[in-house]
Scaffold this motif. Structure first.
Motif, short mmCIF file in Angstrom:
data_model
loop_
_atom_site.label_atom_id
_atom_site.label_comp_id
_atom_site.label_asym_id
_atom_site.label_seq_id
_atom_site.Cartn_x
_atom_site.Cartn_y
_atom_site.Cartn_z
N LEU A 14 -33.48 14.76 -30.98
CA LEU A 14 -34.97 14.40 -30.39
C LEU A 14 -36.22 15.42 -30.62
O LEU A 14 -37.00 14.91 -30.96
CB LEU A 14 -34.78 14.07 -29.01
CG LEU A 14 -33.88 13.22 -28.41
CD1 LEU A 14 -33.65 13.03 -27.03
CD2 LEU A 14 -34.29 11.81 -29.04
N LEU A 15 -35.82 16.74 -30.57
CA LEU A 15 -36.86 17.58 -30.65
C LEU A 15 -37.14 18.07 -31.99
O LEU A 15 -38.34 18.45 -32.52
CB LEU A 15 -36.54 19.11 -29.96
CG LEU A 15 -36.37 18.82 -28.46
CD1 LEU A 15 -36.18 20.35 -27.96
CD2 LEU A 15 -37.82 18.57 -27.98
N ILE A 16 -36.09 17.91 -32.87
CA ILE A 16 -36.23 18.04 -34.64
C ILE A 16 -36.91 16.91 -35.32
O ILE A 16 -38.13 17.05 -35.83
CB ILE A 16 -35.09 18.17 -35.09
CG1 ILE A 16 -34.43 19.65 -34.78
CG2 ILE A 16 -35.01 18.53 -36.60
CD1 ILE A 16 -32.97 19.96 -35.58
N PHE A 17 -36.49 15.73 -34.91
CA PHE A 17 -36.89 14.41 -35.52
C PHE A 17 -38.10 13.57 -34.72
O PHE A 17 -38.80 12.74 -35.19
CB PHE A 17 -35.95 13.37 -35.97
CG PHE A 17 -34.73 14.52 -36.84
CD1 PHE A 17 -35.39 14.67 -38.29
CD2 PHE A 17 -33.59 14.56 -36.58
CE1 PHE A 17 -34.56 15.45 -39.08
CE2 PHE A 17 -32.69 15.39 -37.54
CZ PHE A 17 -33.10 15.69 -38.65
N GLY A 18 -37.89 13.85 -33.58
CA GLY A 18 -38.95 13.16 -32.46
C GLY A 18 -38.35 11.95 -32.29
O GLY A 18 -37.47 11.32 -33.00
N PHE A 19 -38.77 11.04 -31.06
CA PHE A 19 -38.46 9.55 -30.92
C PHE A 19 -39.30 9.20 -29.67
O PHE A 19 -39.54 9.94 -28.70
CB PHE A 19 -36.92 9.73 -30.34
CG PHE A 19 -36.57 8.33 -29.83
CD1 PHE A 19 -36.02 7.51 -30.95
CD2 PHE A 19 -36.57 8.03 -28.53
CE1 PHE A 19 -35.27 6.28 -30.62
CE2 PHE A 19 -35.96 6.64 -28.26
CZ PHE A 19 -35.53 5.82 -29.24
N GLY A 20 -39.92 8.09 -30.16
CA GLY A 20 -40.92 7.52 -29.14
C GLY A 20 -42.02 8.49 -28.90
O GLY A 20 -42.58 9.10 -29.80
N PRO A 21 -42.24 8.88 -27.61
CA PRO A 21 -43.48 9.78 -27.06
C PRO A 21 -43.15 11.13 -27.43
O PRO A 21 -44.12 11.96 -27.38
CB PRO A 21 -43.57 9.52 -25.67
CG PRO A 21 -42.12 9.30 -25.22
CD PRO A 21 -41.70 7.99 -26.27
#
Length: 443
Positions: free
Chosen positions: A177-184
């Protein structure tokens, strides 16, 4: 001879959870490398130069933890729980102070430290955020290392294993989640990889502390939290040679890793990929060395010194066979495993060659690991320090410079030099065990 299989079973019972925990710790790095490899090879190299310093710092924390493991295993064997808890508290003080100093220094001097490793231009800029966040965690890593050592010293290796499973489950999700991101959640790239490690380190340290409250031998109370200069001096006297032994190894690595960086990004990336795979074998050696320390220390504390050689022998045999098989399998399957990291044919072929060299080295490496633990738990940390220093600086580093760099044989010569170093040190340790009475008084 009926006690021999029992000794083997006891060593294995202590070792396998420690090995499992080490595997899970390595898996944190593997997940990071797989995710970060999708950013760039420069990002992979940035993690590599950071890991050199992280491993160097961890070596210092592990040295103090070695003193704790030796002391605590003997005190528990002698049923001296109060003195054992005092050893834990003073180990915490030492690693917290050292970890804080190293963490602050790493943030303040991140650029010159990275340049020492040969990081320049894009590699330097890529590495700085990861380097600063990961190494600012040094106090957390220090306390985690010491707290885990307390569990292992009393043979309770299953608890750190369970917490390692929890860590990995959380890390896979948070890291992605922190490397590629997701949503907000924004994509933070390599900075996100560092922050995910911070999250799981805090979680694991809190869980270890909570679990320790249920075990009399390591559950610190307010009465234990007093400064006793005699115990502090004992811990320091034992820790300093152990720290020097591990630092000489890591600083030697800093030297020849800097040479490898200068061989090119592809060569260093190959070395770094191998560095994420070979710990699956070296973790086995560390697991059996933990078992040897706990079992031999406990035997010394109970006055059963006749069991020392039995525990040492079974630790070595199980470690040597396991490490050789694992490294051999990594070598055989390296063309497929490497696909997770790169599609470069040159990198893949080079990886196979160096893993083949490392396979040959494993029986000697296991001997070094087990004999170092055996001699240290016997009360002598100075001899392993001297042997390691000579091996790293006079054999390994010189071999890397002369054969790997000056003569142009490259990465295979680097790993061959490491193999020769392990071989010579194993011979020296074998001589020491056979010629010297190595069990001394407690620290």
């Amino acid at each position: 001879m009926s006690h021999v299989p029992q000794a083997a079973r006891r060593i294995f019972a202590i070792a396998w959870p420690a090995i499992g925990e080490a595997y899970l710790q390595n898996f944190l790095g593997v997940v990071d490398m797989i995710f970060i490899a999708h950013i760039s090879l420069a990002a992979v190299a940035a993690v590599g130069v950071t890991n050199i310093y992280k491993l160097t710092y961890t070596a210092v924390f592990t040295a103090v933890s070695t003193a704790l493991s030796v002391s605590l295993s003997r005190y528990v064997g002698a049923r001296q729980f109060k003195t054992g808890r005092a050893a834990i508290w003073h180990a915490f003080i030492i690693v917290l102070v050292v970890g804080t100093v190293l963490g602050v220094a790493s943030v303040l001097f991140s650029v010159p430290l990275l340049r020492i490793m040969g990081a320049r231009g894009a590699l330097l800029q890529t590495a700085i955020p990861y380097f600063q966040i990961v190494l600012a965690m040094a106090p957390l890593i220090a306390l985690f290392t010491a707290q885990s050592a307390a569990f292992r010293a009393i043979g309770m290796t299953k608890i750190p294993l369970r917490i390692g499973l929890e860590m990995n489950a959380i890390h896979v999700v948070v890291d992605y989640l922190l490397i590629f991101g997701f949503g907000p959640i924004p994509a933070l790239g390599i900075r996100g990889a560092a922050l995910s490690l911070l999250v799981v380190r805090i979680y694991a340290l809190a869980r270890l502390w909570w679990k320790s409250r249920c075990l009399e031998a390591i559950a610190l109370s307010k009465a234990d939290l007093t400064l006793q200069l005699d115990i502090l001096k004992q811990m320091m006297r034992f820790s300093l040679p152990a720290a020097a032994e591990r630092l000489s190894k890591r600083l030697g690595q800093v030297l020849y890793f800097g040479i490898i960086v200068r061989m090119g990004v592809d060569v260093y990336a190959t070395h770094n990929i191998a560095g994420t795979l070979t710990p699956f074998a070296s973790a086995v050696g560390e697991g059996f060395s933990i078992a040897a320390t706990a079992a031999i220390g406990n035997a010394i504390g109970r006055g059963h010194k006749s069991l020392i050689d039995t525990y040492r022998r079974w630790s070595y045999l199980q470690a040597a066979v396991s490490m050789t098989v694992i490294t051999g399998l990594l070598c055989i399957f390296s063309p497929w495993i490497a696909q997770f990291y790169t599609h470069s044919t040159h990198v893949i072929n080079l990886l196979t060659v160096i893993l083949a060299i490392d396979t040959i080295s494993q029986p000697f490496m296991s001997s070094v690991v087990i004999d170092t633990a055996t001699i240290q738990v016997g009360g002598n940390t100075r001899f392993p320090m001297m042997v390691t220093t000579i091996g790293i600086w006079c054999i390994r580093s010189v071999g890397v410079y002369v054969f790997g760099w000056r003569m142009g044989f490259g990465l295979p010569a680097v790993w061959a030099s490491i193999a020769v170093d392990n071989m010579i040190r194993s011979v020296i340790f074998t001589w020491y065990r056979r010629k010297r009475a190595f069990v001394t008084h407690l620290v």
